[in-house]
Design a protein around this motif. Structure first.
Motif: not given
Length: 479
Positions: A46-70
């Protein structure tokens, strides 16, 4: 001082080993709250929205849209305790301090670098010598998804700074020893069972990561030459023989088997390989069933769908023939009969065919079944089904009549043992009360696992369903 915490793709349940990034919901520099959805991913379920467990400022994202991550690969890093985006970004910029190099992954890690080109380091130590991660415990929600929590992170050791994983470091020359860019144990096992040497594959994932699709493609094409094969397996299986490279037809288009379609392909292939299925069918006069539905809806209240009436008939038939509400455990050589009926049904969506599950269908009324079918169908079309909505089915009801066809020999929804198929209901000549008449006729089919029962049981189930369709009053005797 802000502490940078890494948030990894969590275990999304049901043995899922990877997910594809569909849409980022935050950008680098955004302030995120605890449990705020940060990315939308598509799993095999299914499609899933993943929540972040931390509060703060995003400093980096890993993977572009369309990328498959393990599972276990980094999703993003968050500066916890940062006063604002400007300070977080300046602190992580090259001008502020030399960028720390990412570590070389150990077996079971991922070795990815952020999609925005930034780098990350291990958590700094607090002034008193205790790990700074302990001070972040108050910033975590304590909530969990599946397989990860949002409590304080475990202190990590500093690793030796090494260059990022690249083709030169990941792929040894001439079969020499060295790290192989593989994260998933499933990928390693698949390669091992098929005699495939991962050191001779180029991964299609980020930084050359070898994905399951890379291994499956190599197996299908016989891409490994004899000189690069590994010795025969202990079980007696031999390496995949070499094959001539396939010649692409001009104008051919390749469509990746990913997400829902990829999961369906894998599941259907497994079903056809493992389950010795058989199909029986019968035509039935559905005139009285259609009339009963019309009368029920005319009486007012919630509308009753035809699928809900067929589901009620299914659950009554399964109560009489419980062999078909089961699964086969070949490791224990046992048939496992299941006490509840969790009814799967097929729903066609823009993303492909999905199979939502109505929980405890045997305990629901026709009104409750109608409402649940409607809810799950709408969620399927909107891409809002959760992994729990599409797992755990024990029997499938497949109404392929909505596609305007009379019959089918479907593939069983593994690991279930049977599927009832319903064709279109159309006016046909029919002998009724000794005379030829035009009646509403439907073709019913039952595809079943021949290991769980013989034709007598399957025929008895289907005959009971047909009798209830032709004379709905028969169903009342079982209520």
């Amino acid at each position: 001082m802000a502490q940078v915490l890494e948030f990894k793709l969590p275990d999304l349940g049901e043995g899922l080993t990877e997910a594809e990034i569909v849409r980022w919901l935050v950008a680098v520099g955004d302030v995120v709250a605890i449990d705020q959805p940060v990315v939308e991913v598509e799993t095999a379920k299914a499609m899933v929205e993943v929540p972040c467990p931390y509060e703060g400022v995003v400093t980096a994202r890993y993977g572009e849209e369309g990328t498959e991550l393990p599972v276990g690969a980094p999703l993003l890093t968050v500066a916890v305790g940062a006063p604002g985006p400007a300070e977080a970004l300046s602190a992580g910029s090259p001008a502020a301090s030399p960028p720390p190099a990412p570590h070389v992954p150990a077996p079971g890690s991922n070795g990815r670098v952020p999609s925005d080109g930034s780098t990350r380091d291990e958590a700094p130590a607090a002034a008193d010598g205790a790990p700074a991660a302990a001070s972040a415990s108050a910033e975590a929600s304590g909530n969990v998804l599946v397989g990860y929590g949002t409590g304080a992170p475990v202190p990590r050791r500093r690793r030796v700074r090494r260059p990022p994983l690249s083709e030169s470091t990941a792929r040894p020359v001439n079969g020499s020893a060295g790290p192989v860019p593989v994260v998933s144990p499933l990928v390693r096992r698949l390669a091992r069972e098929n005699g495939l040497d991962l050191r001779n594959l180029t991964g299609s994932g980020r930084d050359g990561l070898i994905l399951r699709s890379d291994v499956e493609q190599a197996i299908r094409r016989g891409a490994m030459s004899p000189a690069l094969s590994v010795p025969p397996l202990a079980s007696g299986a031999t390496a995949v023989p070499a094959a001539e490279p396939s010649r692409e037809r001009p104008g051919a288009t390749r469509v990746p088997l990913r997400g829902v379609r990829g999961a369906a392909a894998e599941k259907l292939s497994r079903s056809r390989h493992e389950i010795p299925d058989a199909t029986c069918w019968v035509d039935a006069d559905a005139t009285e069933l259609m009339a009963a539905r019309t009368a029920m809806n005319a009486a007012g209240g919630a509308r009753i769908s035809l699928l809900a009436l067929l589901a009620r008939i299914c659950t009554a038939a399964l109560a009489r023939h419980p062999e078909l509400n089961s699964t086969v455990d070949m490791a224990a050589r046992e048939i496992v009969r299941l006490p509840e009926v969790h009814l799967s049904f097929a729903a066609q969506t823009e993303r492909g065919l999905v199979v939502p599950v109505v929980r405890d269908a045997h305990a629901r009324s026709a009104e409750s079944l109608s409402a649940e079918f409607a809810r799950l169908t709408e969620a399927a079309r909107d891409g809002r089904l959760t992994p729990g909505d599409v797992t755990g089915g024990t029997f499938t009801l497949n109404n392929y009549g909505v596609f305007g066809v009379d019959g089918s020999t479907p593939i069983i929804n593994h690991p279930e043992a049977a599927m009832l198929g319903v064709g279109r209901i159309v006016p046909k000549p029919w002998v009724h009360d000794g005379e030829l008449a035009v009646r509403q006729v439907v073709q019913l089919s039952l595809t079943f696992d021949h290991r769980v029962c013989d034709g007598g049981t399957a025929g008895g189930f289907l005959r009971y369903v047909a009798d209830c369709v032709e004379q709905p009053a028969v169903l009342l005797r079982t209520l």
